[in-house]
Design a protein around this motif. Sequence first.
Motif, PDB file in Angstrom:
ATOM      1  N   VAL A  39      21.869  53.003  23.492  1.00  0.00           N
ATOM      2  CA  VAL A  39      22.195  52.195  22.326  1.00  0.00           C
ATOM      3  C   VAL A  39      22.437  50.777  22.823  1.00  0.00           C
ATOM      4  O   VAL A  39      23.197  50.569  23.765  1.00  0.00           O
ATOM      5  CB  VAL A  39      23.454  52.718  21.602  1.00  0.00           C
ATOM      6  N   VAL A  40      21.759  49.819  22.205  1.00  0.00           N
ATOM      7  CA  VAL A  40      21.897  48.418  22.591  1.00  0.00           C
ATOM      8  C   VAL A  40      22.537  47.663  21.423  1.00  0.00           C
ATOM      9  O   VAL A  40      21.957  47.569  20.339  1.00  0.00           O
ATOM     10  CB  VAL A  40      20.539  47.785  22.938  1.00  0.00           C
ATOM     11  N   ILE A  41      23.739  47.150  21.654  1.00  0.00           N
ATOM     12  CA  ILE A  41      24.468  46.418  20.614  1.00  0.00           C
ATOM     13  C   ILE A  41      24.335  44.928  20.878  1.00  0.00           C
ATOM     14  O   ILE A  41      24.771  44.430  21.920  1.00  0.00           O
ATOM     15  CB  ILE A  41      25.958  46.833  20.615  1.00  0.00           C
ATOM     16  N   ASP A  42      23.714  44.227  19.940  1.00  0.00           N
ATOM     17  CA  ASP A  42      23.474  42.795  20.109  1.00  0.00           C
ATOM     18  C   ASP A  42      24.099  42.021  18.952  1.00  0.00           C
ATOM     19  O   ASP A  42      24.696  42.622  18.047  1.00  0.00           O
ATOM     20  CB  ASP A  42      21.971  42.518  20.188  1.00  0.00           C
ATOM     21  N   VAL A  43      23.949  40.718  18.964  1.00  0.00           N
ATOM     22  CA  VAL A  43      24.617  39.880  17.966  1.00  0.00           C
ATOM     23  C   VAL A  43      23.972  39.985  16.587  1.00  0.00           C
ATOM     24  O   VAL A  43      24.625  39.709  15.565  1.00  0.00           O
ATOM     25  CB  VAL A  43      24.636  38.408  18.424  1.00  0.00           C
ATOM     26  N   GLU A  44      22.707  40.377  16.518  1.00  0.00           N
ATOM     27  CA  GLU A  44      22.015  40.422  15.229  1.00  0.00           C
ATOM     28  C   GLU A  44      21.739  41.836  14.752  1.00  0.00           C
ATOM     29  O   GLU A  44      21.602  42.067  13.548  1.00  0.00           O
ATOM     30  CB  GLU A  44      20.701  39.645  15.303  1.00  0.00           C
ATOM     31  N   ASP A  45      21.627  42.780  15.664  1.00  0.00           N
ATOM     32  CA  ASP A  45      21.298  44.141  15.263  1.00  0.00           C
ATOM     33  C   ASP A  45      21.736  45.143  16.321  1.00  0.00           C
ATOM     34  O   ASP A  45      22.207  44.773  17.398  1.00  0.00           O
ATOM     35  CB  ASP A  45      19.797  44.284  14.981  1.00  0.00           C
ATOM     36  N   VAL A  46      21.573  46.411  15.962  1.00  0.00           N
ATOM     37  CA  VAL A  46      21.845  47.521  16.879  1.00  0.00           C
ATOM     38  C   VAL A  46      20.544  48.276  17.073  1.00  0.00           C
ATOM     39  O   VAL A  46      19.861  48.627  16.100  1.00  0.00           O
ATOM     40  CB  VAL A  46      22.923  48.466  16.323  1.00  0.00           C
ATOM     41  N   VAL A  47      20.186  48.518  18.329  1.00  0.00           N
ATOM     42  CA  VAL A  47      18.949  49.228  18.645  1.00  0.00           C
ATOM     43  C   VAL A  47      19.291  50.606  19.192  1.00  0.00           C
ATOM     44  O   VAL A  47      20.063  50.724  20.155  1.00  0.00           O
ATOM     45  CB  VAL A  47      18.103  48.450  19.664  1.00  0.00           C
ATOM     46  N   VAL A  48      18.749  51.634  18.573  1.00  0.00           N
ATOM     47  CA  VAL A  48      18.946  53.012  19.021  1.00  0.00           C
ATOM     48  C   VAL A  48      17.640  53.477  19.657  1.00  0.00           C
ATOM     49  O   VAL A  48      16.641  53.676  18.970  1.00  0.00           O
ATOM     50  CB  VAL A  48      19.331  53.929  17.843  1.00  0.00           C
TER      51      VAL A  48
ATOM     52  N   ASN B 247      15.701  56.318  21.318  1.00  0.00           N
ATOM     53  CA  ASN B 247      15.630  57.768  21.472  1.00  0.00           C
ATOM     54  C   ASN B 247      14.316  58.142  22.138  1.00  0.00           C
ATOM     55  O   ASN B 247      13.384  57.327  22.175  1.00  0.00           O
ATOM     56  CB  ASN B 247      15.713  58.458  20.103  1.00  0.00           C
ATOM     57  N   PRO B 248      14.202  59.363  22.667  1.00  0.00           N
ATOM     58  CA  PRO B 248      12.891  59.800  23.133  1.00  0.00           C
ATOM     59  C   PRO B 248      11.887  59.764  21.986  1.00  0.00           C
ATOM     60  O   PRO B 248      12.186  60.207  20.877  1.00  0.00           O
ATOM     61  CB  PRO B 248      13.148  61.245  23.600  1.00  0.00           C
ATOM     62  N   PHE B 249      10.749  59.164  22.215  1.00  0.00           N
ATOM     63  CA  PHE B 249       9.628  59.116  21.285  1.00  0.00           C
ATOM     64  C   PHE B 249       9.761  58.092  20.156  1.00  0.00           C
ATOM     65  O   PHE B 249       8.778  57.793  19.490  1.00  0.00           O
ATOM     66  CB  PHE B 249       9.338  60.497  20.667  1.00  0.00           C
ATOM     67  N   VAL B 250      10.968  57.568  19.897  1.00  0.00           N
ATOM     68  CA  VAL B 250      11.103  56.615  18.792  1.00  0.00           C
ATOM     69  C   VAL B 250      12.303  55.693  19.031  1.00  0.00           C
ATOM     70  O   VAL B 250      13.313  56.114  19.607  1.00  0.00           O
ATOM     71  CB  VAL B 250      11.260  57.356  17.440  1.00  0.00           C
ATOM     72  N   THR B 251      12.159  54.442  18.587  1.00  0.00           N
ATOM     73  CA  THR B 251      13.232  53.452  18.697  1.00  0.00           C
ATOM     74  C   THR B 251      13.548  52.907  17.310  1.00  0.00           C
ATOM     75  O   THR B 251      12.640  52.535  16.560  1.00  0.00           O
ATOM     76  CB  THR B 251      12.823  52.291  19.624  1.00  0.00           C
ATOM     77  N   HIS B 252      14.844  52.882  16.961  1.00  0.00           N
ATOM     78  CA  HIS B 252      15.284  52.370  15.668  1.00  0.00           C
ATOM     79  C   HIS B 252      16.020  51.048  15.865  1.00  0.00           C
ATOM     80  O   HIS B 252      16.802  50.901  16.803  1.00  0.00           O
ATOM     81  CB  HIS B 252      16.232  53.371  14.989  1.00  0.00           C
ATOM     82  N   ARG B 253      15.775  50.118  14.969  1.00  0.00           N
ATOM     83  CA  ARG B 253      16.464  48.831  14.997  1.00  0.00           C
ATOM     84  C   ARG B 253      17.066  48.573  13.608  1.00  0.00           C
ATOM     85  O   ARG B 253      16.354  48.573  12.607  1.00  0.00           O
ATOM     86  CB  ARG B 253      15.494  47.708  15.364  1.00  0.00           C
ATOM     87  N   VAL B 254      18.384  48.354  13.569  1.00  0.00           N
ATOM     88  CA  VAL B 254      19.087  48.159  12.303  1.00  0.00           C
ATOM     89  C   VAL B 254      19.957  46.914  12.419  1.00  0.00           C
ATOM     90  O   VAL B 254      20.783  46.816  13.339  1.00  0.00           O
ATOM     91  CB  VAL B 254      19.973  49.381  11.962  1.00  0.00           C
ATOM     92  N   ASN B 255      19.787  45.969  11.491  1.00  0.00           N
ATOM     93  CA  ASN B 255      20.666  44.793  11.541  1.00  0.00           C
ATOM     94  C   ASN B 255      21.944  45.075  10.758  1.00  0.00           C
ATOM     95  O   ASN B 255      22.028  46.017   9.969  1.00  0.00           O
ATOM     96  CB  ASN B 255      19.951  43.533  11.061  1.00  0.00           C
TER      97      ASN B 255
ATOM     98  N   ALA C 135      21.317  52.344   3.299  1.00  0.00           N
ATOM     99  CA  ALA C 135      21.129  52.835   1.934  1.00  0.00           C
ATOM    100  C   ALA C 135      19.912  53.744   1.831  1.00  0.00           C
ATOM    101  O   ALA C 135      19.837  54.598   0.945  1.00  0.00           O
ATOM    102  CB  ALA C 135      20.985  51.648   0.980  1.00  0.00           C
ATOM    103  N   GLU C 136      18.955  53.585   2.727  1.00  0.00           N
ATOM    104  CA  GLU C 136      17.712  54.343   2.652  1.00  0.00           C
ATOM    105  C   GLU C 136      17.669  55.530   3.605  1.00  0.00           C
ATOM    106  O   GLU C 136      17.076  56.556   3.296  1.00  0.00           O
ATOM    107  CB  GLU C 136      16.521  53.412   2.953  1.00  0.00           C
ATOM    108  N   LYS C 137      18.295  55.379   4.780  1.00  0.00           N
ATOM    109  CA  LYS C 137      18.098  56.383   5.826  1.00  0.00           C
ATOM    110  C   LYS C 137      19.228  56.309   6.838  1.00  0.00           C
ATOM    111  O   LYS C 137      19.932  55.307   6.932  1.00  0.00           O
ATOM    112  CB  LYS C 137      16.747  56.142   6.523  1.00  0.00           C
ATOM    113  N   SER C 138      19.387  57.384   7.600  1.00  0.00           N
ATOM    114  CA  SER C 138      20.352  57.410   8.691  1.00  0.00           C
ATOM    115  C   SER C 138      19.613  57.496  10.026  1.00  0.00           C
ATOM    116  O   SER C 138      18.594  58.183  10.132  1.00  0.00           O
ATOM    117  CB  SER C 138      21.297  58.609   8.550  1.00  0.00           C
ATOM    118  N   TYR C 139      20.149  56.829  11.036  1.00  0.00           N
ATOM    119  CA  TYR C 139      19.510  56.786  12.346  1.00  0.00           C
ATOM    120  C   TYR C 139      20.512  57.277  13.391  1.00  0.00           C
ATOM    121  O   TYR C 139      21.487  56.598  13.699  1.00  0.00           O
ATOM    122  CB  TYR C 139      19.053  55.364  12.672  1.00  0.00           C
TER     123      TYR C 139
ATOM    124  N   VAL D  46      10.043  52.452  15.401  1.00  0.00           N
ATOM    125  CA  VAL D  46       8.776  52.292  16.112  1.00  0.00           C
ATOM    126  C   VAL D  46       8.599  53.474  17.059  1.00  0.00           C
ATOM    127  O   VAL D  46       9.474  53.746  17.887  1.00  0.00           O
ATOM    128  CB  VAL D  46       8.737  50.971  16.908  1.00  0.00           C
ATOM    129  N   ARG D  47       7.470  54.143  16.950  1.00  0.00           N
ATOM    130  CA  ARG D  47       7.191  55.252  17.847  1.00  0.00           C
ATOM    131  C   ARG D  47       6.869  54.734  19.246  1.00  0.00           C
ATOM    132  O   ARG D  47       6.213  53.714  19.409  1.00  0.00           O
ATOM    133  CB  ARG D  47       6.010  56.073  17.327  1.00  0.00           C
TER     134      ARG D  47
END
Length: 207
Positions: free
Chosen positions: A68-77, A79-87, A105-109, A184-185
């Motif tokens: 998990v990468v916590i940055d000033v604008e977003d959080v990047v998760v 995972n194997p096979f897929v990467t999620h980015r949420v601001n 509101a749309e999905k959980s990561y 992103v896969r």
Amino acid sequence: MASQYLHQPPVVIRSKMSYVYLAIAIFGALSILAAWTKTGRTDLLVRSILPLFFAVYATWYVMYYPKVVIDVEDVVVVNPFVTHRVNYSCLIDVSTRYALTLVTAEKSYSSFAVSGSGMAHSFKAHRSESQGLPAITPQQDGAIRPSDLPSTLSGATARMIRGYWQELVEDGALEQVEPVASSVRDTRGIIIMCVLGGLTLIQLFTL
């Protein structure tokens, strides 16, 4: 903006056990290769290189690569096979019930690298751990969930994200920020796993 919770971003978080699993896999592979070399079994040495390399790579990719990468604008998760980015503008909750999960509101990561801690940890926790947590930390009947305690990996990670997110909201920094969440896969990782796994199976069945 100086933050009480997020220091020297980006902050990269992965389980300490991931280092242990990877070390065991590497040590085991090297031990087997050394044993075949010492006994002069060059045929087994050659045949075991690919399966052992696949075992080490799979351990690295599944156990060590996630983070998990916590940055000033977003959080990047990652995972194997897929990467999620949420601001932060897209967040509506940060859960630790089963694993660190960014809720929109749309999905959980959910994060593969940061799993939630069990009830056993609550027996070792100190009352002081529940103090100084962000106001948005969820509570059940006035009690903090064990996986939210800052002495756990899930709790410390959630505290950092919630605290910085709360600071942004109180500062009004998210009012003009468009909510963005994407996945992103990892095509390269998928291909490498499939190729190595396929070659390993072929070699094992042709021994």
